[in-house]
Design an enzyme around this catalytic site. Structure first.
Site, PDB file in Angstrom:
ATOM      1  N   LYS A 165       4.641   2.900  -2.591  1.00 56.93           N
ATOM      2  CA  LYS A 165       3.591   2.539  -1.507  1.00 56.93           C
ATOM      3  C   LYS A 165       4.085   2.912  -0.244  1.00 56.93           C
ATOM      4  O   LYS A 165       5.145   3.632  -0.074  1.00 56.93           O
ATOM      5  CB  LYS A 165       4.045   1.124  -1.772  1.00 56.93           C
ATOM      6  CG  LYS A 165       3.357   0.078  -0.727  1.00 56.93           C
ATOM      7  CD  LYS A 165       3.798  -1.549  -0.621  1.00 56.93           C
ATOM      8  CE  LYS A 165       2.905  -2.282   0.143  1.00 56.93           C
ATOM      9  NZ  LYS A 165       3.523  -3.774  -0.044  1.00 56.93           N
TER      10      LYS A 165
ATOM     11  N   SER B 272      -0.302  -6.977  -0.598  1.00 58.19           N
ATOM     12  CA  SER B 272      -0.570  -5.736   0.025  1.00 58.19           C
ATOM     13  C   SER B 272      -0.284  -4.710  -0.632  1.00 58.19           C
ATOM     14  O   SER B 272      -0.727  -3.377  -0.348  1.00 58.19           O
ATOM     15  CB  SER B 272       0.207  -5.801   1.532  1.00 58.19           C
ATOM     16  OG  SER B 272       1.703  -5.818   0.957  1.00 58.19           O
TER      17      SER B 272
ATOM     18  N   SER C 112       3.537  -9.869  -2.069  1.00 60.26           N
ATOM     19  CA  SER C 112       2.569  -8.446  -2.084  1.00 60.26           C
ATOM     20  C   SER C 112       2.996  -7.491  -3.626  1.00 60.26           C
ATOM     21  O   SER C 112       2.228  -6.567  -3.409  1.00 60.26           O
ATOM     22  CB  SER C 112       3.209  -7.854  -0.837  1.00 60.26           C
ATOM     23  OG  SER C 112       2.342  -8.427   0.276  1.00 60.26           O
TER      24      SER C 112
END
Ligand SMILES: [Zn+2]
Lengths: 480, 486
Positions: B79, B154, B178
């Site tokens: 990420k 996210s 997330s």
């Protein structure tokens, strides 16, 4: 002279209320939340890492030494160490604050409720401490010699500071200075701070207000920021008290604000008003776990505490039988106190040692002669090898050359002359050269004796033993 | 053979048998990226050359039978809020567009040590704020099961990349769901570990007391492999736990006999999507069939989770994001006339609307006069959540709930209704507030063919319980074998 400085004593129906906040840089080798060096005066930004630069993703890790230094201070000032204390974030925008917040302690400080005893004009007074807490220093903006830009040096960022906050127990600038000197003395004894005001490792802010004598409620206060000498602190507080009196006398109102000391003009000037001050939005620092301090740890630190100035003073009076005044002067400075004790262990005349130190060594940055050299000289005086007067010369020569007193005496031929015959020959020379004065003395003008002594000392280059000179002079004058 | 479609443990076996090479694996994944990335847009950046070189280098060791870990030679994604030395770490934000960290996150160090191969940085909601990956400043990632839908957020980029076989596993971060919510939306396994199990050093902070890095994987075994490598004490993170490491992979077994499962009544209320409820209860029944005992339990403060979360998370975020002021790195607005204007313009232009909204909320919650009413109150409620879970875990070993209230929604559907969007995390937030571990596992599909996730929450540091339960279901249902059509 400004109009505030001409204020007349008749106005003095006010009482000052002063509280002090001291920021002391701790003498750790590394910063509070990372391993970077804390040394002073390096090339800008050479002592930084991602952590103290506040780069994205990095986290602070508390330096245990910092906590121990603060614990030492807390114990030495009779504070209660909190078994659980916590860091908080103080949020504000400023270019030298890389994270946009300063990590400090807020609602749960490391220690609270201590005191420091001071003496002003021989009167003892207790100043209470509100709290001692830890925080990180910010960086420095550089403007000088740079056009159209500012640069930022983050070497200081993360340097560990201890904030020591007093209760508003102080009533005069003299008390303020006495408190600061005492506090600094303690910190230096503890080896947690170098006590250097000029380099800013010991900084002071003063909160000053006044109130009519007898009134309990505090007046509106102003905050005097970052003053870098004891003399200026005293002047700034005095000025501020008078300024506030004048404002009130003229029917004005004190504005809560931050004021700076203008060294050139000798006045305080407004920096910013408190109304526009930041809302710091304190909240507990989530990146650091609360600091737990077990009583075992406190005990361990307690054991490492050195003898502090007050205790040392009492012991000096008792052990060395020196006057309280001497003991208090000698313990003002750790180095001097140690020096004195070493001298006293070498020679049995503590008062003589104290006299020499207080008279001639107190203001020396580094004491240039060893305890053995000082006591060696005192011994020469006591044995009558040199006179007290010659000793002054010998002492100065010792400071200059670092040679032993005996060597100097021998090299310069400064041995005291105590031999009767030698002194008699000086006496005769003087009396023969001044027949009129001798006549006058014999007809009753006895104070001329001093004149004869002086003359003998002069022609003996000060080496004649003064006692003997007196004795032999009297003998000759009375029995021609 | 489509190498990219393998799981980590399958690929590892083939590497061990020398039937394939790491370079072949990486090539396969890179060509898969070339093929599907135009549709999915999961990556902010793909490290083609370095990953090929890495694979080749590792093949020399692999050929001699030297494996540091089951991840040796395996291509993984990261990420874009996890710092990787020398590679841009943008948090999908303009303000960090040019930020190249000079350090590795602790998890990156650990994965490097484990000899994983990094193929790229995955897209996300800006600064991890959002539930749809629509808040990225750079691109919108699409759900591999339906390109008109969001992948969740996210960590939407990581979840989509794993679901679309663009990498064999990935790391995400989970502040309020997330990892789990996009894992559920994309039909993969996502695990938010216990707070403190995985070091946060090098994770660009959103809300420090809630953030946790965790794995997103094609199946439970892979999740265990990844967790094994990234967990463990780190001196650079004070909140990191000093517990000795556990072997999650080695202790993985499909046994749930006698395990007590709690179903909190507060999570199965009117209004929940019937397909979700059916699917989740299907999973519960499967565990029951396998010998688990099921109890109804209560988590009485659940209704306050979203409100509490949005006060605490935004408060911390408002502070964590103060460093992006245009002074030191990244983006600076060009035409500020003085310092304050420079700050204001930099932040006005550099942050997207959702980030600004949260900074404002958080600043408000912390400001003097409101602190007690909001922040402090929220902290008090937070301790109530912890109490709720403590009570519940006296009776049961695991708590099962849906991961999301609905399957993945359409792109743009909730963009203009932030409050509606915030409710996407309604089932996942509590675990972050309490700091307990939670895992999302695919448990079925909607009529429209969208994946549905079931969430399992456990006691502190009992990740192995969650993994074993998930493993039992996975083995029994075979659901993880289904792939999106791309
Ligand atoms: Zn540093």
């Amino acid at each position: 002279m400004t109009r505030y400085q001409c204020i007349r004593r008749e106005f003095m129906k006010y009482e000052a209320v002063i509280g002090l906040e001291v920021h002391a840089q701790m003498l750790t080798h590394s910063k509070i939340f990372c391993g970077c060096s804390t040394s002073f005066g390096s090339k800008p930004n050479s002592q930084t890492c991602p952590v103290c630069l506040g780069m994205p993703g990095v986290l602070p890790v508390l330096n245990k030494k910092v906590v121990e230094f603060a614990m030492r201070t807390a114990l030495a000032t009779h504070c209660t160490i909190s078994p659980l204390n916590r860091f908080a974030r103080k949020n504000y925008f400023y270019p030298d604050l890389p994270k946009g917040y300063q990590i400090s302690q807020y609602e749960l400080p490391l220690a609270e409720h201590g005191h420091i005893d001071i003496q002003v004009d021989g009167v003892e007074k207790r100043i209470r401490l509100t709290r001692i807490h830890l925080e990180e220093d910010a960086g420095k903006n550089l403007h000088e010699g740079i056009e159209d830009a500012s640069y930022i040096d983050l070497n200081r960022t993360g340097v560990p500071l201890m904030e020591i906050v007093s209760e508003p127990d102080i009533r005069s600038s003299e008390e303020a200075v006495a408190y600061l000197k005492k506090l600094r003395n303690i910190l230096v004894y503890l080896e947690v701070n170098d006590g250097n005001l000029e380099e800013g490792s010991f900084r002071c802010d003063a909160n000053v207000s006044i109130r009519p004598v007898g009134q309990e409620k505090f007046g509106t206060r102003t905050e005097l920021k970052n003053i870098n000498s004891f003399r200026f602190i005293q002047k700034a507080i005095d000025y501020e008290i008078k300024r506030q009196e004048m404002v009130l006398e003229e029917g004005g109102r004190i504005i809560q604000e931050t004021r700076l000391w203008d060294t050139q003009k000798g006045i305080t000037v407004s920096m910013r008003s408190k109304e526009s001050a930041h809302d710091y939005r304190y909240f507990p620092e989530p990146d650091l776990v609360p600091v737990k301090i077990h009583s075992d740890w406190v005990e361990e630190i307690q054991k490492t505490l050195p003898e502090l100035p007050d205790a040392k003073k009492e012991r000096f009076i008792k052990d060395y039988q020196i006057p309280p005044y001497d003991a208090s002067v000698l313990t003002q400075n750790k180095k001097i106190a140690f020096y004195f004790e070493e001298c006293a262990s070498l020679y049995h005349r503590p008062k003589a040692i104290s006299n020499w130190i207080m008279g001639d060594l107190l203001n020396e940055e580094e004491i240039p002669i060893s305890p053995r050299q000082l006591t060696g000289m005192i011994e020469l005086i006591d044995k009558g090898v040199i006179s007290g007067k010659i000793a002054k010369t010998v002492f100065e020569e010792m400071l200059r050359t670092k040679k032993d007193a005996r060597t100097i005496v021998e090299e310069k031929g400064l041995l005291q002359v105590s031999d009767d015959e030698a002194i008699l020959s000086f006496v005769d020379q003087v009396l023969n050269a001044n027949p009129e004065s001798v006549e006058q003395y014999r007809s009753g003008k006895e104070r001329l004796l001093g004149f004869f002594v002086g003359q003998v000392m002069k022609i003996s280059s000060g080496k004649a033993n003064p006692g003997k000179v007196n004795e032999l002079l009297l003998k000759r004058l009375k029995n021609p | 053979m489509k190498l990219y479609a393998l799981t980590i443990h399958q690929a590892h076996q083939l590497l061990r048998k020398k039937e394939i090479t790491s370079r072949e694996l990486v090539e396969s994944v890179l060509s898969r990226i070339d093929q599907v990335e135009p549709k999915i847009a999961a990556f902010n950046q793909v490290q083609k050359e370095s990953s090929l070189k890495e694979g080749e280098m590792l093949d020399q060791k692999i050929s001699r039978g030297m494996f540091k870990s089951p991840l040796t030679g395996i291509p993984v994604g990261l990420k874009d809020n996890i710092c990787f030395q020398g590679v841009p770490t943008t948090c999908s934000s303009r303000i960090l567009e040019n930020f190249i960290p000079p350090y590795d996150a602790a998890v990156v160090e650990k994965l490097k040590e484990a000899e994983a191969v990094f193929v790229g940085k995955t897209n996300m909601d800006e600064f991890a704020m959002g539930s749809s990956t629509e808040n990225s400043a750079f691109k919108k990632t699409r759900n591999p099961w339906d390109l008109d839908r969001i992948p969740g957020g996210s960590s939407g980029g990581s979840a989509a990349a794993v679901a679309a076989d663009e990498c064999m596993g990935a790391l995400g971060s989970d502040t309020g769901g997330s990892i789990r919510q996009p894992a559920a939306c994309c039909g993969v396994v996502g695990l938010k570990p216990t707070y403190g199990l995985v070091s946060r050093y090098g994770l660009v902070a959103f809300a420090s007391s809630l953030d946790q890095i965790g794995p997103i994987a094609k199946d439970v075994t892979d999740a265990a492999i990844l967790l094994n490598e990234i967990s463990g004490h780190d001196l650079r993170d004070s909140t990191s736990s000093a517990r000795p490491s556990e072997d999650y992979l080695g202790s993985l077994h499909p046994e749930v006999k006698g395990l007590k499962i709690g179903i909190p009544k507060e999570y199965f209320i009117k209004g929940i999507d019937p397909e979700i409820e059916k699917s989740v209860m299907g999973a519960v029944n499967k565990w029951k069939d396998l010998g688990a005992e099921v109890y109804e339990i209560t988590l009485p403060h659940t209704a306050y989770a979203v409100a509490t979360y949005y006060i605490l998370a935004t408060a911390e975020a408002s502070s964590n994001l103060e460093r992006y002021d245009g002074v030191k790195y990244g983006f600076r607005a060009s035409d500020g006339k003085n310092l304050n204007e420079m700050y204001e313009k930099t932040r006005a232009e550099g942050f997207g609307p959702e980030v600004k909204r949260r900074i404002m909320l958080g600043t408000y919650a912390l400001s003097s006069g409101y602190y007690d009413a909001y922040y402090k109150k929220a902290q008090q409620v937070r301790t109530l959540f912890i109490q709720d879970f403590k009570e519940a875990f006296k009776k049961v070993d695991a708590i099962v709930t849906p991961t999301t209230p609905t399957p993945a929604f359409k792109i743009g559907e909730k963009v203009h209704d932030p409050l509606q969007m915030y409710l996407s995390d309604i089932f996942t937030i509590s675990a972050n507030l309490a700091g307990i571990p939670a895992l999302s596992l695919p448990c079925g599909f909607s009529k429209e063919g969208l994946p549905i996730g079931v969430q399992i929450m456990g006691r502190y540091f009992e990740e192995s319980t969650l993994l074993n339960m998930a493993y039992a279901f996975e083995q029994a249902s075979g659901i993880h074998n289904k792939k999106p059509n791309l």
